[in-house]
Design a protein around this motif. Structure first.
Motif, PDB file in Angstrom:
ATOM      1  N   VAL A   1       0.838  -1.204   0.000  1.00  4.79           N
ATOM      2  CA  VAL A   1       0.000   0.000   0.000  1.00  4.79           C
ATOM      3  C   VAL A   1       0.870   1.250   0.000  1.00  4.79           C
ATOM      4  CG1 VAL A   1      -1.664   1.331   1.356  1.00  4.79           C
ATOM      5  CG2 VAL A   1      -1.961  -1.137   1.080  1.00  4.79           C
ATOM      6  N   MET A   2       1.931   1.229   0.808  1.00  7.17           N
ATOM      7  CA  MET A   2       2.813   2.391   0.875  1.00  7.17           C
ATOM      8  C   MET A   2       3.482   2.662  -0.471  1.00  7.17           C
ATOM      9  SD  MET A   2       3.875   4.789   2.796  1.00  7.17           S
ATOM     10  CE  MET A   2       3.572   4.238   4.458  1.00  7.17           C
ATOM     11  N   ALA A   3       3.852   1.613  -1.184  1.00  8.26           N
ATOM     12  CA  ALA A   3       4.448   1.787  -2.512  1.00  8.26           C
ATOM     13  C   ALA A   3       3.455   2.458  -3.452  1.00  8.26           C
ATOM     14  CB  ALA A   3       4.886   0.434  -3.068  1.00  8.26           C
ATOM     15  N   GLN A   4       2.193   2.058  -3.370  1.00  3.97           N
ATOM     16  CA  GLN A   4       1.153   2.664  -4.195  1.00  3.97           C
ATOM     17  C   GLN A   4       0.975   4.141  -3.842  1.00  3.97           C
ATOM     18  OE1 GLN A   4      -0.760   1.121  -6.694  1.00  3.97           O
ATOM     19  NE2 GLN A   4      -1.407   3.213  -7.123  1.00  3.97           N
ATOM     20  N   VAL A   5       1.033   4.462  -2.564  1.00  2.00           N
ATOM     21  CA  VAL A   5       0.869   5.846  -2.106  1.00  2.00           C
ATOM     22  C   VAL A   5       1.995   6.722  -2.653  1.00  2.00           C
ATOM     23  CG1 VAL A   5       0.989   7.336  -0.061  1.00  2.00           C
ATOM     24  CG2 VAL A   5      -0.434   5.274  -0.032  1.00  2.00           C
ATOM     25  N   ILE A   6       3.223   6.243  -2.542  1.00  2.00           N
ATOM     26  CA  ILE A   6       4.371   7.030  -3.006  1.00  2.00           C
ATOM     27  C   ILE A   6       4.331   7.217  -4.517  1.00  2.00           C
ATOM     28  CG2 ILE A   6       6.887   6.981  -3.271  1.00  2.00           C
ATOM     29  CD1 ILE A   6       7.009   5.695  -0.486  1.00  2.00           C
ATOM     30  N   ARG A   7       4.036   6.150  -5.236  1.00  3.14           N
ATOM     31  CA  ARG A   7       3.950   6.253  -6.699  1.00  3.14           C
ATOM     32  C   ARG A   7       2.854   7.242  -7.099  1.00  3.14           C
ATOM     33  NH1 ARG A   7       4.802   3.326 -11.743  1.00  3.14           N
ATOM     34  NH2 ARG A   7       2.944   3.505 -13.050  1.00  3.14           N
ATOM     35  N   ALA A   8       1.699   7.178  -6.421  1.00  3.35           N
ATOM     36  CA  ALA A   8       0.583   8.057  -6.769  1.00  3.35           C
ATOM     37  C   ALA A   8       0.934   9.524  -6.531  1.00  3.35           C
ATOM     38  CB  ALA A   8      -0.652   7.676  -5.962  1.00  3.35           C
ATOM     39  N   ALA A   9       1.649   9.794  -5.442  1.00  5.73           N
ATOM     40  CA  ALA A   9       2.028  11.176  -5.134  1.00  5.73           C
ATOM     41  C   ALA A   9       3.006  11.728  -6.167  1.00  5.73           C
ATOM     42  CB  ALA A   9       2.629  11.251  -3.732  1.00  5.73           C
ATOM     43  N   LEU A  10       3.985  10.938  -6.546  1.00  9.90           N
ATOM     44  CA  LEU A  10       4.972  11.368  -7.538  1.00  9.90           C
ATOM     45  C   LEU A  10       4.380  11.397  -8.943  1.00  9.90           C
ATOM     46  CD1 LEU A  10       7.959   9.297  -6.140  1.00  9.90           C
ATOM     47  CD2 LEU A  10       7.766  11.775  -6.097  1.00  9.90           C
ATOM     48  N   GLN A  11       3.434  10.516  -9.178  1.00 11.65           N
ATOM     49  CA  GLN A  11       2.820  10.398 -10.498  1.00 11.65           C
ATOM     50  C   GLN A  11       2.165  11.703 -10.941  1.00 11.65           C
ATOM     51  OE1 GLN A  11      -0.610   7.785 -10.580  1.00 11.65           O
ATOM     52  NE2 GLN A  11      -0.094   7.084 -12.636  1.00 11.65           N
ATOM     53  N   MET A  12       1.663  12.465 -10.009  1.00 11.45           N
ATOM     54  CA  MET A  12       0.960  13.694 -10.348  1.00 11.45           C
ATOM     55  C   MET A  12       1.824  14.631 -11.185  1.00 11.45           C
ATOM     56  SD  MET A  12      -1.060  14.512  -6.808  1.00 11.45           S
ATOM     57  CE  MET A  12      -2.188  13.318  -6.086  1.00 11.45           C
ATOM     58  N   TYR A  13       3.104  14.688 -10.855  1.00 15.71           N
ATOM     59  CA  TYR A  13       4.016  15.570 -11.588  1.00 15.71           C
ATOM     60  C   TYR A  13       4.234  15.064 -13.014  1.00 15.71           C
ATOM     61  CZ  TYR A  13       4.926  17.537  -6.993  1.00 15.71           C
ATOM     62  OH  TYR A  13       4.779  18.131  -5.760  1.00 15.71           O
TER      63      TYR A  13
END
Length: 300
Positions: free
Chosen positions: A152-164
Protein backbone atom coordinates in the motif's frame (compact mmCIF):
# COMPACT_ATOMS: atom_id res chain seq x y z
CA UNK A 1 -11.85 6.32 -24.08
CA UNK A 2 -11.71 8.61 -21.07
CA UNK A 3 -8.78 11.01 -20.76
CA UNK A 4 -6.82 11.17 -17.53
CA UNK A 5 -7.66 12.28 -14.88
CA UNK A 6 -11.31 11.21 -15.18
CA UNK A 7 -14.13 13.45 -14.02
CA UNK A 8 -16.14 12.72 -10.88
CA UNK A 9 -19.12 11.66 -13.00
CA UNK A 10 -17.00 9.30 -15.10
CA UNK A 11 -15.50 7.71 -12.00
CA UNK A 12 -18.89 7.21 -10.33
CA UNK A 13 -20.34 5.62 -13.47
CA UNK A 14 -17.45 3.18 -13.77
CA UNK A 15 -17.47 2.30 -10.07
CA UNK A 16 -21.12 1.32 -10.30
CA UNK A 17 -20.41 -0.84 -13.34
CA UNK A 18 -17.42 -2.64 -11.83
CA UNK A 19 -19.09 -3.23 -8.48
CA UNK A 20 -21.84 -5.09 -10.31
CA UNK A 21 -19.12 -7.43 -11.59
CA UNK A 22 -17.25 -7.84 -8.31
CA UNK A 23 -18.32 -6.27 -4.99
CA UNK A 24 -15.01 -7.35 -3.42
CA UNK A 25 -13.33 -4.56 -5.38
CA UNK A 26 -15.13 -1.88 -3.38
CA UNK A 27 -12.23 -0.90 -1.04
CA UNK A 28 -9.79 -0.56 -3.95
CA UNK A 29 -12.26 1.35 -6.11
CA UNK A 30 -13.17 3.74 -3.30
CA UNK A 31 -9.48 4.43 -2.76
CA UNK A 32 -9.06 5.25 -6.45
CA UNK A 33 -12.12 7.49 -6.34
CA UNK A 34 -10.41 9.60 -3.69
CA UNK A 35 -7.11 9.42 -5.55
CA UNK A 36 -8.66 10.73 -8.77
CA UNK A 37 -10.24 13.63 -6.89
CA UNK A 38 -6.83 14.65 -5.57
CA UNK A 39 -5.24 14.28 -8.99
CA UNK A 40 -7.94 16.43 -10.60
CA UNK A 41 -7.21 19.16 -8.08
CA UNK A 42 -3.47 18.86 -8.61
CA UNK A 43 -3.86 19.02 -12.40
CA UNK A 44 -4.84 22.69 -12.09
CA UNK A 45 -1.28 23.50 -11.04
CA UNK A 46 1.26 24.48 -13.72
CA UNK A 47 3.56 21.71 -14.82
CA UNK A 48 7.27 21.91 -14.09
CA UNK A 49 9.18 23.24 -17.05
CA UNK A 50 12.16 21.78 -18.88
CA UNK A 51 14.19 23.35 -21.68
CA UNK A 52 12.32 22.38 -24.90
CA UNK A 53 15.51 21.89 -26.91
CA UNK A 54 16.67 19.04 -24.69
CA UNK A 55 13.32 17.32 -25.14
CA UNK A 56 13.10 17.78 -28.90
CA UNK A 57 16.54 16.31 -29.49
CA UNK A 58 15.66 13.08 -27.70
CA UNK A 59 12.32 12.68 -29.47
CA UNK A 60 14.01 12.97 -32.88
CA UNK A 61 16.26 10.05 -31.89
CA UNK A 62 13.20 7.96 -30.97
CA UNK A 63 13.98 8.41 -27.29
CA UNK A 64 11.30 9.36 -24.72
CA UNK A 65 11.20 13.02 -23.70
CA UNK A 66 12.49 12.21 -20.23
CA UNK A 67 15.14 9.71 -21.32
CA UNK A 68 18.04 12.07 -20.59
CA UNK A 69 16.30 14.80 -18.61
CA UNK A 70 15.29 14.37 -14.96
CA UNK A 71 11.87 15.79 -14.15
CA UNK A 72 12.35 18.21 -11.24
CA UNK A 73 9.99 17.15 -8.47
CA UNK A 74 9.82 19.09 -5.18
CA UNK A 75 9.91 16.13 -2.85
CA UNK A 76 9.28 18.22 0.26
CA UNK A 77 5.94 19.32 -1.23
CA UNK A 78 5.26 15.78 -2.38
CA UNK A 79 5.21 14.67 1.27
CA UNK A 80 2.00 16.66 1.81
CA UNK A 81 0.33 15.00 -1.15
CA UNK A 82 1.52 11.57 -0.04
CA UNK A 83 0.23 12.07 3.51
CA UNK A 84 -3.25 12.85 2.21
CA UNK A 85 -3.17 9.81 -0.09
CA UNK A 86 -1.92 7.65 2.78
CA UNK A 87 -4.91 8.71 4.89
CA UNK A 88 -7.29 7.56 2.13
CA UNK A 89 -5.36 4.34 1.55
CA UNK A 90 -5.29 3.53 5.26
CA UNK A 91 -9.05 3.96 5.57
CA UNK A 92 -10.03 1.97 2.47
CA UNK A 93 -7.25 -0.60 2.08
CA UNK A 94 -5.94 -1.18 5.60
CA UNK A 95 -9.12 -1.24 7.67
CA UNK A 96 -8.54 -2.61 11.16
CA UNK A 97 -4.91 -1.45 11.44
CA UNK A 98 -5.59 1.99 12.95
CA UNK A 99 -2.86 1.58 15.54
CA UNK A 100 -0.22 1.31 12.80
CA UNK A 101 -1.01 4.56 11.02
CA UNK A 102 1.74 6.42 12.90
CA UNK A 103 4.28 3.81 11.82
CA UNK A 104 3.17 4.14 8.22
CA UNK A 105 3.38 7.92 8.42
CA UNK A 106 6.87 7.73 9.88
CA UNK A 107 7.98 5.41 7.08
CA UNK A 108 6.49 7.73 4.47
CA UNK A 109 8.12 10.85 5.85
CA UNK A 110 11.53 9.26 6.34
CA UNK A 111 11.41 7.84 2.81
CA UNK A 112 10.46 11.04 1.00
CA UNK A 113 12.85 13.25 2.95
CA UNK A 114 15.94 11.06 2.57
CA UNK A 115 19.05 12.61 1.04
CA UNK A 116 19.69 12.16 -2.68
CA UNK A 117 16.17 10.79 -3.14
CA UNK A 118 15.85 12.77 -6.38
CA UNK A 119 18.26 10.29 -7.96
CA UNK A 120 15.80 7.50 -7.19
CA UNK A 121 12.21 8.69 -7.32
CA UNK A 122 12.51 11.36 -10.02
CA UNK A 123 13.50 8.67 -12.52
CA UNK A 124 10.45 7.04 -14.20
CA UNK A 125 12.18 3.67 -14.46
CA UNK A 126 12.48 3.49 -10.67
CA UNK A 127 8.80 4.03 -9.97
CA UNK A 128 7.43 0.54 -10.48
CA UNK A 129 5.57 -0.75 -7.44
CA UNK A 130 7.92 -3.72 -6.86
CA UNK A 131 10.97 -1.42 -6.97
CA UNK A 132 9.47 1.07 -4.52
CA UNK A 133 8.44 -1.77 -2.23
CA UNK A 134 11.97 -3.19 -2.32
CA UNK A 135 13.35 0.24 -1.43
CA UNK A 136 10.94 0.52 1.50
CA UNK A 137 12.05 -2.82 2.93
CA UNK A 138 15.53 -1.36 3.47
CA UNK A 139 14.17 1.36 5.74
CA UNK A 140 14.46 0.51 9.47
CA UNK A 141 11.06 2.19 9.99
CA UNK A 142 9.49 -0.68 8.04
CA UNK A 143 10.65 -3.39 10.42
CA UNK A 144 7.27 -3.92 12.11
CA UNK A 145 5.15 -3.58 8.96
CA UNK A 146 3.76 -6.39 6.83
CA UNK A 147 4.15 -6.88 3.08
CA UNK A 148 0.59 -5.63 2.67
CA UNK A 149 1.53 -2.41 4.43
CA UNK A 150 4.55 -1.97 2.17
CA UNK A 151 2.48 -2.73 -0.93
CA UNK A 152 0.00 0.00 0.00
CA UNK A 153 2.81 2.39 0.88
CA UNK A 154 4.45 1.79 -2.51
CA UNK A 155 1.15 2.66 -4.20
CA UNK A 156 0.87 5.85 -2.11
CA UNK A 157 4.37 7.03 -3.01
CA UNK A 158 3.95 6.25 -6.70
CA UNK A 159 0.58 8.06 -6.77
CA UNK A 160 2.03 11.18 -5.13
CA UNK A 161 4.97 11.37 -7.54
CA UNK A 162 2.82 10.40 -10.50
CA UNK A 163 0.96 13.69 -10.35
CA UNK A 164 4.02 15.57 -11.59
CA UNK A 165 4.51 13.18 -14.50
CA UNK A 166 0.83 13.45 -15.48
CA UNK A 167 0.92 17.26 -15.44
CA UNK A 168 4.13 17.31 -17.45
CA UNK A 169 2.76 14.85 -20.01
CA UNK A 170 -0.47 16.81 -20.44
CA UNK A 171 1.48 20.01 -21.00
CA UNK A 172 3.85 18.47 -23.53
CA UNK A 173 1.08 16.67 -25.41
CA UNK A 174 -0.02 20.11 -26.58
CA UNK A 175 3.52 21.00 -27.69
CA UNK A 176 4.69 17.75 -29.28
CA UNK A 177 3.12 15.43 -31.82
CA UNK A 178 3.47 11.74 -31.03
CA UNK A 179 1.83 10.54 -34.25
CA UNK A 180 5.18 9.30 -35.59
CA UNK A 181 6.04 7.51 -32.33
CA UNK A 182 5.48 3.79 -32.95
CA UNK A 183 7.56 2.35 -30.12
CA UNK A 184 6.44 -0.05 -27.39
CA UNK A 185 7.30 2.41 -24.60
CA UNK A 186 5.79 5.75 -23.63
CA UNK A 187 7.06 8.71 -25.71
CA UNK A 188 7.12 10.90 -22.59
CA UNK A 189 8.49 8.86 -19.68
CA UNK A 190 9.60 5.61 -21.31
CA UNK A 191 7.44 3.24 -19.25
CA UNK A 192 5.84 0.17 -20.78
CA UNK A 193 2.12 0.48 -21.56
CA UNK A 194 -0.27 -0.70 -18.87
CA UNK A 195 -3.08 -1.39 -21.33
CA UNK A 196 -3.95 -1.38 -25.03
CA UNK A 197 -7.26 -0.41 -26.59
CA UNK A 198 -8.62 -1.04 -30.07
CA UNK A 199 -10.33 2.20 -31.01
CA UNK A 200 -14.04 1.87 -31.81
CA UNK A 201 -13.95 4.15 -34.87
CA UNK A 202 -11.21 2.46 -36.89
CA UNK A 203 -9.82 -0.43 -34.84
CA UNK A 204 -6.47 1.32 -34.39
CA UNK A 205 -4.37 0.13 -31.48
CA UNK A 206 -3.90 2.74 -28.75
CA UNK A 207 -1.52 2.26 -25.83
CA UNK A 208 -1.73 4.04 -22.49
CA UNK A 209 1.15 4.62 -20.10
CA UNK A 210 0.52 3.63 -16.50
CA UNK A 211 2.68 6.43 -15.06
CA UNK A 212 2.03 9.64 -17.00
CA UNK A 213 -1.08 8.36 -18.85
CA UNK A 214 0.10 9.45 -22.27
CA UNK A 215 -1.72 7.69 -25.14
CA UNK A 216 -0.14 6.82 -28.48
CA UNK A 217 -0.94 4.67 -31.52
CA UNK A 218 1.06 1.66 -32.68
CA UNK A 219 0.53 -0.99 -35.32
CA UNK A 220 -1.68 -3.97 -34.53
CA UNK A 221 0.83 -6.71 -35.42
CA UNK A 222 3.63 -5.75 -33.05
CA UNK A 223 4.90 -6.99 -29.67
CA UNK A 224 5.40 -4.01 -27.39
CA UNK A 225 7.88 -6.00 -25.28
CA UNK A 226 10.40 -7.27 -27.85
CA UNK A 227 9.30 -5.48 -31.02
CA UNK A 228 8.71 -8.52 -33.21
CA UNK A 229 6.22 -8.15 -36.07
CA UNK A 230 6.33 -11.84 -36.98
CA UNK A 231 2.69 -12.89 -36.81
CA UNK A 232 3.69 -16.51 -36.17
CA UNK A 233 4.92 -15.45 -32.72
CA UNK A 234 1.86 -13.36 -31.85
CA UNK A 235 -1.62 -14.40 -30.76
CA UNK A 236 -4.29 -13.57 -28.18
CA UNK A 237 -6.74 -15.29 -25.89
CA UNK A 238 -9.83 -14.27 -23.94
CA UNK A 239 -12.43 -15.62 -21.56
CA UNK A 240 -15.47 -16.72 -23.64
CA UNK A 241 -17.98 -14.52 -21.84
CA UNK A 242 -15.68 -11.47 -22.09
CA UNK A 243 -14.63 -11.28 -25.72
CA UNK A 244 -13.95 -7.54 -25.45
CA UNK A 245 -11.14 -8.20 -22.96
CA UNK A 246 -8.22 -9.86 -24.68
CA UNK A 247 -4.69 -10.78 -23.71
CA UNK A 248 -2.23 -10.39 -26.57
CA UNK A 249 0.82 -12.58 -26.07
CA UNK A 250 4.20 -13.04 -27.69
CA UNK A 251 5.51 -16.60 -27.89
CA UNK A 252 9.01 -15.29 -28.64
CA UNK A 253 9.65 -13.15 -25.54
CA UNK A 254 6.73 -14.34 -23.38
CA UNK A 255 5.47 -10.78 -23.01
CA UNK A 256 1.77 -9.94 -22.88
CA UNK A 257 -0.52 -6.93 -22.93
CA UNK A 258 -4.17 -6.73 -21.96
CA UNK A 259 -6.27 -5.20 -24.71
CA UNK A 260 -9.81 -3.82 -24.69
CA UNK A 261 -11.95 -3.89 -27.85
CA UNK A 262 -13.87 -0.63 -27.48
CA UNK A 263 -16.24 -1.34 -30.38
CA UNK A 264 -17.82 -4.13 -28.35
CA UNK A 265 -18.66 -1.80 -25.45
CA UNK A 266 -21.54 0.60 -25.01
CA UNK A 267 -19.60 2.93 -22.71
CA UNK A 268 -16.34 4.83 -22.36
CA UNK A 269 -13.80 3.13 -20.10
CA UNK A 270 -11.27 4.58 -17.70
CA UNK A 271 -8.15 2.63 -18.78
CA UNK A 272 -6.59 2.90 -15.31
CA UNK A 273 -9.58 1.23 -13.65
CA UNK A 274 -10.00 -1.33 -16.42
CA UNK A 275 -6.40 -2.38 -15.83
CA UNK A 276 -7.06 -2.76 -12.10
CA UNK A 277 -10.27 -4.75 -12.28
CA UNK A 278 -8.90 -7.21 -14.86
CA UNK A 279 -6.21 -8.48 -12.49
CA UNK A 280 -7.51 -12.02 -13.12
CA UNK A 281 -6.26 -11.78 -16.71
CA UNK A 282 -2.77 -11.01 -15.39
CA UNK A 283 -3.02 -14.07 -13.18
CA UNK A 284 -4.17 -16.18 -16.10
CA UNK A 285 -1.32 -14.91 -18.29
CA UNK A 286 1.17 -15.70 -15.52
CA UNK A 287 -0.18 -19.25 -15.18
CA UNK A 288 0.34 -19.68 -18.93
CA UNK A 289 3.97 -18.57 -18.57
CA UNK A 290 3.70 -14.99 -19.81
CA UNK A 291 4.96 -11.81 -18.20
CA UNK A 292 7.66 -10.89 -15.73
CA UNK A 293 7.40 -11.67 -12.03
CA UNK A 294 6.07 -8.70 -10.11
CA UNK A 295 4.78 -6.86 -13.18
CA UNK A 296 1.19 -6.70 -11.95
CA UNK A 297 0.40 -4.13 -9.27
CA UNK A 298 0.67 -5.79 -5.87
CA UNK A 299 -2.52 -4.16 -4.62
CA UNK A 300 -4.51 -6.20 -7.11
Amino acid sequence: MVKYPPTAAEVQRELQFYLQENKNLQPLLLFYKKLYARQRSFSKQPAVDIVPQALTEGLRKKEPLLSKVVLPIPLSETVKQAEAILTAAHKELLAGTEHQFDELLMLLQSTLTAQNLEDIFCQPGNLSLPMIQAYLRKNPAAAQLTEQHLAVMAQVIRAALQMYFVNFARQKAASFSFENWKEGICPVCGEKPMLAMLRAEDGSRVLECGLCHTQWDVQRIFCTSCGTTDQQHLSFFYIPEQTHRRVYVCHQCKGYLKTIVLKELAREIIPDLENLVTYYLDQLAAREGYGEAGKQAVLN
